[in-house]
Design a protein around this motif. Structure first.
Motif, PDB file in Angstrom:
ATOM      1  N   PRO A 162      66.810  94.323  51.660  1.00 15.38           N
ATOM      2  CA  PRO A 162      66.094  93.555  52.462  1.00 15.38           C
ATOM      3  C   PRO A 162      64.775  94.129  52.654  1.00 15.38           C
ATOM      4  N   PRO A 163      63.970  93.304  53.336  1.00 17.79           N
ATOM      5  CA  PRO A 163      62.491  93.533  53.594  1.00 17.79           C
ATOM      6  C   PRO A 163      62.628  94.705  54.782  1.00 17.79           C
ATOM      7  N   SER A 164      63.416  94.800  55.538  1.00 18.96           N
ATOM      8  CA  SER A 164      63.502  95.503  56.791  1.00 18.96           C
ATOM      9  C   SER A 164      64.337  96.801  56.719  1.00 18.96           C
ATOM     10  N   GLU A 165      64.149  97.631  57.673  1.00 17.59           N
ATOM     11  CA  GLU A 165      65.223  98.718  57.710  1.00 17.59           C
ATOM     12  C   GLU A 165      66.560  98.454  58.443  1.00 17.59           C
ATOM     13  N   PRO A 166      67.507  99.189  57.978  1.00 18.83           N
ATOM     14  CA  PRO A 166      69.025  98.722  58.672  1.00 18.83           C
ATOM     15  C   PRO A 166      68.905  98.944  60.077  1.00 18.83           C
ATOM     16  N   GLY A 167      69.185  97.887  60.871  1.00 18.45           N
ATOM     17  CA  GLY A 167      69.142  97.925  62.507  1.00 18.45           C
ATOM     18  C   GLY A 167      68.052  97.187  62.908  1.00 18.45           C
ATOM     19  N   GLU A 168      66.997  97.028  62.053  1.00 17.39           N
ATOM     20  CA  GLU A 168      65.781  96.511  62.560  1.00 17.39           C
ATOM     21  C   GLU A 168      65.711  95.006  62.578  1.00 17.39           C
ATOM     22  N   LYS A 222      64.484  91.614  61.856  1.00 20.12           N
ATOM     23  CA  LYS A 222      63.463  90.870  61.041  1.00 20.12           C
ATOM     24  C   LYS A 222      64.102  89.910  60.295  1.00 20.12           C
ATOM     25  N   THR A 223      63.992  88.524  60.451  1.00 23.01           N
ATOM     26  CA  THR A 223      64.569  87.462  59.734  1.00 23.01           C
ATOM     27  C   THR A 223      64.219  87.368  58.425  1.00 23.01           C
ATOM     28  N   PHE A 224      65.120  87.402  57.170  1.00 25.45           N
ATOM     29  CA  PHE A 224      64.868  87.312  55.869  1.00 25.45           C
ATOM     30  C   PHE A 224      65.976  86.730  55.137  1.00 25.45           C
ATOM     31  N   THR A 225      65.786  85.997  54.089  1.00 24.63           N
ATOM     32  CA  THR A 225      66.493  85.225  53.334  1.00 24.63           C
ATOM     33  C   THR A 225      66.845  86.163  52.031  1.00 24.63           C
ATOM     34  N   ALA A 226      67.920  86.688  51.845  1.00 24.07           N
ATOM     35  CA  ALA A 226      68.375  87.459  50.687  1.00 24.07           C
ATOM     36  C   ALA A 226      69.095  86.555  49.596  1.00 24.07           C
ATOM     37  N   THR A 227      68.620  86.865  48.353  1.00 19.08           N
ATOM     38  CA  THR A 227      69.247  86.173  47.302  1.00 19.08           C
ATOM     39  C   THR A 227      70.272  87.056  46.592  1.00 19.08           C
ATOM     40  N   LEU A 228      71.535  86.513  46.367  1.00 18.22           N
ATOM     41  CA  LEU A 228      72.544  87.364  45.568  1.00 18.22           C
ATOM     42  C   LEU A 228      72.467  87.025  44.410  1.00 18.22           C
ATOM     43  N   HIS A 229      73.097  88.047  43.588  1.00 17.54           N
ATOM     44  CA  HIS A 229      73.191  87.899  42.158  1.00 17.54           C
ATOM     45  C   HIS A 229      73.904  86.714  41.571  1.00 17.54           C
ATOM     46  N   SER A 230      74.565  86.117  42.447  1.00 17.20           N
ATOM     47  CA  SER A 230      75.633  84.928  42.110  1.00 17.20           C
ATOM     48  C   SER A 230      74.568  83.664  42.282  1.00 17.20           C
ATOM     49  N   GLY A 231      73.282  83.681  42.865  1.00 13.89           N
ATOM     50  CA  GLY A 231      72.598  82.776  43.037  1.00 13.89           C
ATOM     51  C   GLY A 231      72.397  82.127  44.577  1.00 13.89           C
ATOM     52  N   GLU A 232      73.566  82.722  45.304  1.00 15.31           N
ATOM     53  CA  GLU A 232      73.616  82.026  46.682  1.00 15.31           C
ATOM     54  C   GLU A 232      72.555  82.927  47.777  1.00 15.31           C
ATOM     55  N   GLN A 233      72.143  82.173  48.460  1.00 12.33           N
ATOM     56  CA  GLN A 233      71.200  82.895  49.628  1.00 12.33           C
ATOM     57  C   GLN A 233      71.675  83.079  50.609  1.00 12.33           C
ATOM     58  N   VAL A 234      71.489  84.226  51.353  1.00 12.30           N
ATOM     59  CA  VAL A 234      72.397  84.641  52.798  1.00 12.30           C
ATOM     60  C   VAL A 234      70.880  84.898  53.815  1.00 12.30           C
ATOM     61  N   THR A 235      70.638  84.077  54.947  1.00  9.70           N
ATOM     62  CA  THR A 235      69.741  84.354  55.942  1.00  9.70           C
ATOM     63  C   THR A 235      70.254  85.338  56.884  1.00  9.70           C
ATOM     64  N   ALA A 236      69.628  86.235  57.495  1.00  9.78           N
ATOM     65  CA  ALA A 236      70.065  87.292  58.353  1.00  9.78           C
ATOM     66  C   ALA A 236      68.923  87.426  59.437  1.00  9.78           C
ATOM     67  N   ASP A 237      69.061  87.863  60.504  1.00  9.83           N
ATOM     68  CA  ASP A 237      68.162  88.743  61.460  1.00  9.83           C
ATOM     69  C   ASP A 237      68.113  89.968  61.411  1.00  9.83           C
ATOM     70  N   ILE A 238      69.430  90.600  60.979  1.00 10.95           N
ATOM     71  CA  ILE A 238      69.329  92.123  61.010  1.00 10.95           C
ATOM     72  C   ILE A 238      70.710  92.509  60.138  1.00 10.95           C
ATOM     73  N   TRP A 239      70.372  93.347  59.633  1.00  8.46           N
ATOM     74  CA  TRP A 239      71.381  93.900  58.603  1.00  8.46           C
ATOM     75  C   TRP A 239      71.853  95.538  58.813  1.00  8.46           C
ATOM     76  N   PHE A 240      73.025  95.897  58.498  1.00  4.02           N
ATOM     77  CA  PHE A 240      73.251  97.351  58.377  1.00  4.02           C
ATOM     78  C   PHE A 240      73.836  97.772  56.800  1.00  4.02           C
ATOM     79  N   ARG A 241      73.660  98.936  56.501  1.00  5.01           N
ATOM     80  CA  ARG A 241      74.522  99.270  55.330  1.00  5.01           C
ATOM     81  C   ARG A 241      75.619 100.085  55.920  1.00  5.01           C
ATOM     82  N   CYS A 242      76.650  99.776  55.205  1.00 10.87           N
ATOM     83  CA  CYS A 242      78.131 100.097  55.357  1.00 10.87           C
ATOM     84  C   CYS A 242      78.696 100.788  54.158  1.00 10.87           C
TER      85      CYS A 242
END
Length: 390
Positions: A201-207, A209-229
């Motif tokens: 993602p283009p942002s740091e975990p817990g920051e 910032k809205t972004f759209t991530a593309t998965l290797h499956s081709g699907e896209q997921v849009t999120a406003d925040i993310w965390f590494r677990c």
């Protein structure tokens, strides 16, 4: 003259072994943090402000005779511990209990409790304003964090992505995972397995910032925040001389059946840093501590065969918020008396009764075991702190 035991690390196993040896040895507990951190409750400490301060419990009442030194071990050999300050502590026995690092918020990532509290509070405020949450990792941390977020904010979109083919990897039953998936589905938490993000993602975990991530499956997921677990890293880089040979690729330490480093009579290791093939959990570290304390006590008092450690069957208590989750306990009936077993069965509803036959404790019993109180009382008692005091 009394025996000196240096315990390097003040986590779950470290405080347990230090407390158990305090009456027969001169314990020196070495820990860089200014307070014990109850990591079991860290994810709720992120989402629930009433829990944030409760994560941090002072060390100053743990030991009656021993000493707690706030410093970091930078070099440990078979007879001494050198601290970041330059002080060298000679010890008759050494217990390595330094645990592992893990991404925030599962662990605070700082040695100062005031700074950690501020980070939890600030991240909560950002998270509260984020409508779509992406969690990378479908293990216990990812699932538990999803459950805490859903409890605090029922309307958020929550997506878990993991490259594995199943949630909660390990020697757990398919029925256990199915029960967790059933509850996650009922909570509206989406789980995408067998793929990963093409790019970080283009942002740091817990920051925020809205972004759209593309998965290797081709699907896209849009999120406003993310965390590494995911991503535990054992803290063992301080080992020196003959001790360093116990360090395996990845940082885990080989240990003998009585939890000593191979070839070492007086150096023990416990918890997350051991290479024992078992889940890395607080309860496991406390179990290691009991074995090590018994062995050092026997050595000091001059008698008895070494106590050996035998890992139990794989088990886990995994809450999904205060009222959800599941427990996998293949030998649960062997650890309760008949009255407790009868109570558990009475508490179980029709669905949970069928789960018991599969050695799975359902949401209601999991809530009673851990979900509501997150085991805070037992560690507050060990540290001689009133519940919630910190």
């Amino acid at each position: 003259m009394r025996t000196t035991v240096a315990v390097v690390g003040g986590g779950y196993g470290g405080i347990a072994v230090a407390e158990q040896l305090d009456d027969v040895t001169d314990v020196v507990l070495i820990e860089p943090r200014d307070a014990f951190v109850h990591n079991v409750a860290a994810l709720r400490g992120l989402t629930d402000p009433q829990w944030t301060d409760r994560l941090f419990l002072p060390y100053d009442r743990l030991l009656t005779r021993g000493t707690v030194i706030r410093d970091k071990a930078v070099r440990v050999d078979a007879t001494s511990v050198t601290l970041g300050s330059g002080t060298r502590i000679e010890a008759d026995y050494i217990v390595l209990a330094t645990g592992s690092a893990y991404p925030f918020p599962a662990k605070a990532g700082t040695e100062d409790s005031a700074t950690a509290k501020s980070r939890y509070h600030a991240t909560r405020e950002v998270l509260a304003q984020s409508g779509r949450v992406l969690l990378l990792g479908g293990g216990p941390v990812g699932l538990e964090l999803a459950g805490e977020i859903r409890t605090a904010w029922p309307d958020k979109s929550i997506t878990i992505v993991d490259p594995g083919d199943e949630i909660v990897p390990g020697d757990y039953s398919d029925e256990f995972r199915a029960e967790l998936r059933r509850q996650l589905d009922a909570m509206g938490i989406r789980v995408i397995l067998g793929t990963r993000l093409r790019e970080q993602p283009p942002s740091e975990p817990g920051e925020a910032k809205t972004f759209t991530a593309t998965l290797h499956s081709g699907e896209q997921v849009t999120a406003d925040i993310w965390f590494r677990c995911f991503g535990a890293v054992p803290a063992t880089g301080y080992l020196a001389d003959d001790l360093a040979v116990a360090r395996q690729a990845g940082g885990l330490l080989a240990v003998t059946a009585d939890l000593r480093l191979p070839g070492q009579e007086r150096v023990f290791a416990l918890g997350d840093i051991t290479a024992i093939p078992e889940p890395k959990q607080a309860g496991t570290a406390v179990g290691h501590a009991a074995v090590i304390a018994a062995n050092i006590r026997a050595l000091v008092q001059g008698g008895g065969e070494p106590t050996t450690y035998r890992p139990g069957p794989p088990g886990i208590v995994l809450p999904l918020g205060p009222h959800g989750g599941a427990t996998y306990a293949p030998d649960w009936q062997n650890h309760v008396d008949p009255a407790t077993e009868a109570h558990i069965r009475q508490q179980a509803k029709e669905r949970e009764d069928s789960l018991l036959a599969l050695n799975i404790l359902g949401a209601e019993i999991t809530s009673q075991l851990k979900g509501r109180h997150l085991n805070i009382e037992e560690y507050a008692e060990l540290l001689h702190v009133n519940q919630g005091e910190g």
